[in-house]
Design an enzyme around this catalytic site. Structure first.
Site, PDB file in Angstrom:
ATOM      1  N   SER A 104     -20.338  72.442 -11.246  1.00 29.58           N
ATOM      2  CA  SER A 104     -19.855  71.127 -11.652  1.00 29.58           C
ATOM      3  C   SER A 104     -18.611  71.216 -12.538  1.00 29.58           C
ATOM      4  O   SER A 104     -18.461  72.148 -13.334  1.00 29.58           O
ATOM      5  CB  SER A 104     -20.960  70.396 -12.420  1.00 29.58           C
ATOM      6  OG  SER A 104     -20.476  69.224 -13.040  1.00 29.58           O
ATOM      7  N   GLN A 124     -17.185  71.830  -7.490  1.00 30.15           N
ATOM      8  CA  GLN A 124     -17.184  70.363  -7.453  1.00 30.15           C
ATOM      9  C   GLN A 124     -16.091  69.821  -8.365  1.00 30.15           C
ATOM     10  O   GLN A 124     -15.909  70.296  -9.483  1.00 30.15           O
ATOM     11  CB  GLN A 124     -18.544  69.827  -7.894  1.00 30.15           C
ATOM     12  CG  GLN A 124     -18.621  68.310  -7.985  1.00 30.15           C
ATOM     13  CD  GLN A 124     -18.291  67.745  -9.360  1.00 30.15           C
ATOM     14  OE1 GLN A 124     -18.385  68.449 -10.363  1.00 30.15           O
ATOM     15  NE2 GLN A 124     -17.884  66.489  -9.409  1.00 30.15           N
ATOM     16  N   TYR A 126     -14.384  66.288 -10.090  1.00 29.50           N
ATOM     17  CA  TYR A 126     -13.958  64.931 -10.384  1.00 29.50           C
ATOM     18  C   TYR A 126     -12.447  65.016 -10.518  1.00 29.50           C
ATOM     19  O   TYR A 126     -11.943  65.860 -11.283  1.00 29.50           O
ATOM     20  CB  TYR A 126     -14.552  64.436 -11.702  1.00 29.50           C
ATOM     21  CG  TYR A 126     -16.041  64.271 -11.716  1.00 29.50           C
ATOM     22  CD1 TYR A 126     -16.657  63.344 -10.892  1.00 29.50           C
ATOM     23  CD2 TYR A 126     -16.830  65.028 -12.568  1.00 29.50           C
ATOM     24  CE1 TYR A 126     -18.029  63.173 -10.905  1.00 29.50           C
ATOM     25  CE2 TYR A 126     -18.201  64.870 -12.597  1.00 29.50           C
ATOM     26  CZ  TYR A 126     -18.800  63.947 -11.761  1.00 29.50           C
ATOM     27  OH  TYR A 126     -20.161  63.784 -11.789  1.00 29.50           O
ATOM     28  N   THR A 152     -16.099  64.720  -5.511  1.00 32.22           N
ATOM     29  CA  THR A 152     -17.088  63.667  -5.743  1.00 32.22           C
ATOM     30  C   THR A 152     -16.374  62.324  -5.714  1.00 32.22           C
ATOM     31  O   THR A 152     -15.496  62.061  -6.532  1.00 32.22           O
ATOM     32  CB  THR A 152     -17.816  63.872  -7.078  1.00 32.22           C
ATOM     33  OG1 THR A 152     -18.611  65.054  -6.976  1.00 32.22           O
ATOM     34  CG2 THR A 152     -18.726  62.700  -7.396  1.00 32.22           C
ATOM     35  N   LYS A 214     -18.168  64.335  -1.284  1.00 30.65           N
ATOM     36  CA  LYS A 214     -19.546  64.041  -1.692  1.00 30.65           C
ATOM     37  C   LYS A 214     -19.645  62.599  -2.204  1.00 30.65           C
ATOM     38  O   LYS A 214     -18.776  62.142  -2.939  1.00 30.65           O
ATOM     39  CB  LYS A 214     -19.973  65.012  -2.800  1.00 30.65           C
ATOM     40  CG  LYS A 214     -21.379  64.831  -3.336  1.00 30.65           C
ATOM     41  CD  LYS A 214     -21.667  65.912  -4.380  1.00 30.65           C
ATOM     42  CE  LYS A 214     -23.088  65.812  -4.914  1.00 30.65           C
ATOM     43  NZ  LYS A 214     -23.291  64.622  -5.750  1.00 30.65           N
ATOM     44  N   HIS A 238     -25.446  60.173  -5.694  1.00 27.21           N
ATOM     45  CA  HIS A 238     -25.309  60.784  -7.019  1.00 27.21           C
ATOM     46  C   HIS A 238     -26.674  60.910  -7.712  1.00 27.21           C
ATOM     47  O   HIS A 238     -26.802  60.718  -8.913  1.00 27.21           O
ATOM     48  CB  HIS A 238     -24.347  59.973  -7.896  1.00 27.21           C
ATOM     49  CG  HIS A 238     -23.550  60.795  -8.856  1.00 27.21           C
ATOM     50  ND1 HIS A 238     -22.282  61.221  -8.584  1.00 27.21           N
ATOM     51  CD2 HIS A 238     -23.836  61.288 -10.078  1.00 27.21           C
ATOM     52  CE1 HIS A 238     -21.810  61.921  -9.604  1.00 27.21           C
ATOM     53  NE2 HIS A 238     -22.751  61.985 -10.525  1.00 27.21           N
ATOM     54  N   GLY A 270     -30.537  63.899  -2.816  1.00 27.45           N
ATOM     55  CA  GLY A 270     -31.142  62.654  -3.269  1.00 27.45           C
ATOM     56  C   GLY A 270     -32.608  62.557  -2.895  1.00 27.45           C
ATOM     57  O   GLY A 270     -32.946  62.092  -1.806  1.00 27.45           O
ATOM     58  N   GLY A 271     -33.498  63.029  -3.778  1.00 26.83           N
ATOM     59  CA  GLY A 271     -34.927  62.930  -3.536  1.00 26.83           C
ATOM     60  C   GLY A 271     -35.513  64.047  -2.697  1.00 26.83           C
ATOM     61  O   GLY A 271     -36.685  63.982  -2.316  1.00 26.83           O
ATOM     62  N   ILE A 272     -34.729  65.077  -2.392  1.00 33.25           N
ATOM     63  CA  ILE A 272     -35.255  66.232  -1.650  1.00 33.25           C
ATOM     64  C   ILE A 272     -36.180  67.011  -2.582  1.00 33.25           C
ATOM     65  O   ILE A 272     -35.741  67.556  -3.602  1.00 33.25           O
ATOM     66  CB  ILE A 272     -34.120  67.145  -1.158  1.00 33.25           C
ATOM     67  CG1 ILE A 272     -33.171  66.399  -0.223  1.00 33.25           C
ATOM     68  CG2 ILE A 272     -34.686  68.409  -0.503  1.00 33.25           C
ATOM     69  CD1 ILE A 272     -33.722  66.108   1.134  1.00 33.25           C
ATOM     70  N   GLY A 292     -30.842  68.961  -6.801  1.00 27.63           N
ATOM     71  CA  GLY A 292     -30.191  68.879  -8.104  1.00 27.63           C
ATOM     72  C   GLY A 292     -31.180  69.005  -9.232  1.00 27.63           C
ATOM     73  O   GLY A 292     -31.295  70.055  -9.864  1.00 27.63           O
ATOM     74  N   ARG A 293     -31.939  67.933  -9.487  1.00 23.23           N
ATOM     75  CA  ARG A 293     -32.904  67.966 -10.585  1.00 23.23           C
ATOM     76  C   ARG A 293     -33.904  69.115 -10.466  1.00 23.23           C
ATOM     77  O   ARG A 293     -34.207  69.755 -11.478  1.00 23.23           O
ATOM     78  CB  ARG A 293     -33.638  66.629 -10.675  1.00 23.23           C
ATOM     79  CG  ARG A 293     -32.774  65.459 -11.173  1.00 23.23           C
ATOM     80  CD  ARG A 293     -33.605  64.197 -11.294  1.00 23.23           C
ATOM     81  NE  ARG A 293     -32.813  63.047 -11.725  1.00 23.23           N
ATOM     82  CZ  ARG A 293     -32.198  62.211 -10.888  1.00 23.23           C
ATOM     83  NH1 ARG A 293     -32.272  62.418  -9.572  1.00 23.23           N
ATOM     84  NH2 ARG A 293     -31.506  61.184 -11.353  1.00 23.23           N
TER      85      ARG A 293
END
Length: 348
Positions: A104, A124, A126, A152, A214, A238, A270-272, A292-293
């Site tokens: 990131s 990644q 920004y 992103t 992304k 995101h 996202g939610g994987i 991610g999380r």
């Protein structure tokens, strides 16, 4: 091996409450956070029978880079909030699992520190209001060995979060390049004027590295990214941390794949949370899925070993799911394997 849910439970007990909430939170009232998880669960798998699955292979590739499975690590910021070794430990654990790490812009480790221990990795970005600083980061990433740049696209401004108002105090100073450590001004904020033209700008600036976009949730945007030179598109909201009420990624994914056809690779996050989710993602059109999380939960409670164990466990779940679906490899997964609720678009 612990599941992502077990890693999260352990992290919640081990991390300071404000750190846990910063990682866990979604934006707004967390409609999209709940929607991401629910949408994957609504995709039923239609297994094939009487196939020889005595030998199942999870290996695949992304942009020509071989990986042990289609489970990769998404970019998230401020890893030292979760563990003293921060992104260095995440990169090390990811490499040991044979996976790919995306670093990131808001990293709390330097490019050189990460590159020293990483396997294949992407950077990644920004695009910052200070474009000279962005260019410094791009050139530094190229010199350090990044294999692709990830733009992103869904963060012209940072959305209001549900549980926290700011990054928790502590070891959260961005350290990617020296200027990020010493500056705290508007030049380091995201530039809201980014457009499709910046895909070409990044590619030219990097000397031709592939650019992945992304944050794509629409088919027309995905097609425009490809037309502007993107090597791949990444379906993401995101982690439900930007526009609350945005479409879940499992719903957007087949629409994006249908729009780009086979013109480029398509990724999703996202939610994987399970290997079954990963196979669902492949059936809906993804080339690979990112977590991610879960990587941060594993980092926070197990360091590099935790990240490696998480990814190895998810790879084993992918292998089991493939076998039970009658698939010998990732390439055997197609749209016919997935059944979605009435009214939801299927992969083209």
């Amino acid at each position: 091996m612990a599941s992502p849910a077990e890693w999260e439970q352990a992290a919640r007990a081990a991390l300071p409450a404000d750190v846990y909430d910063y990682i866990a939170t979604g934006s707004g009232v967390e409609e999209t956070l709940a929607g991401n998880d629910r949408a994957w669960h609504e995709v039923a798998l239609r297994p094939r029978v009487l196939r020889d699955v005595s030998d199942v292979e999870t290996a695949t590739s992304v942009l020509g880079t071989p990986v042990a499975s289609p489970v990769l690590v998404a970019p998230t910021g401020y890893h030292r909030l979760a563990h003293p070794d921060g992104e260095v430990a995440t990169a090390k654990g990811t490499a040991e699992a044979g996976s790919l790490f995306v670093l990131s812009t808001r990293a709390t480790a330097s490019l050189d520190e990460v590159a020293a221990v990483a396997g294949p990795w992407w950077m990644q970005h920004y695009l910052l209001r200070d474009r000279d600083l962005t260019a410094e980061i791009v050139r530094g990433a190229v010199d350090a060995g990044a294999r692709a740049l990830v733009l992103t696209a869904d963060t012209p401004y940072v959305a209001t979060k549900a549980r926290v108002g700011a990054v928790p105090v502590g070891p959260s100073v961005p350290r990617l390049v020296p200027a990020m450590e010493t500056r705290d001004d508007e030049g380091t904020w995201q530039d809201p004027a980014v457009t499709f033209k910046d895909i070409g700008w990044l590619r030219e600036l990097s000397g031709g590295l592939p650019v992945v976009v992304k944050g794509v949730l629409r088919g027309d945007d995905a097609r425009a990214c490809v037309d502007a030179g993107a090597a791949a598109v990444w379906v993401s909201n995101h982690g439900a941390r930007q526009l609350d009420g945005a479409i879940p990624t499992a719903v957007a994914l087949p629409q994006v794949r249908a729009a780009v056809g086979e013109a480029c690779e398509v990724y999703v996050d996202g939610g994987i949370r399970t290997g079954r989710d990963v196979v669902r993602a492949l059936a809906l059109g993804a080339t690979a899925a990112f977590v991610g999380r879960p990587a941060l939960w594993a980092l926070g409670t197990g360091g590099a070993d935790g990240v490696r164990e998480l990814l190895t466990s998810l790879q084993a779940e992918v292998a089991e799911t493939l076998a039970l679906c009658g698939c010998r490899s990732v390439s055997d997964v197609d749209a016919d394997l997935a059944a979605v609720p009435p009214g939801r678009a299927m992969r083209g």
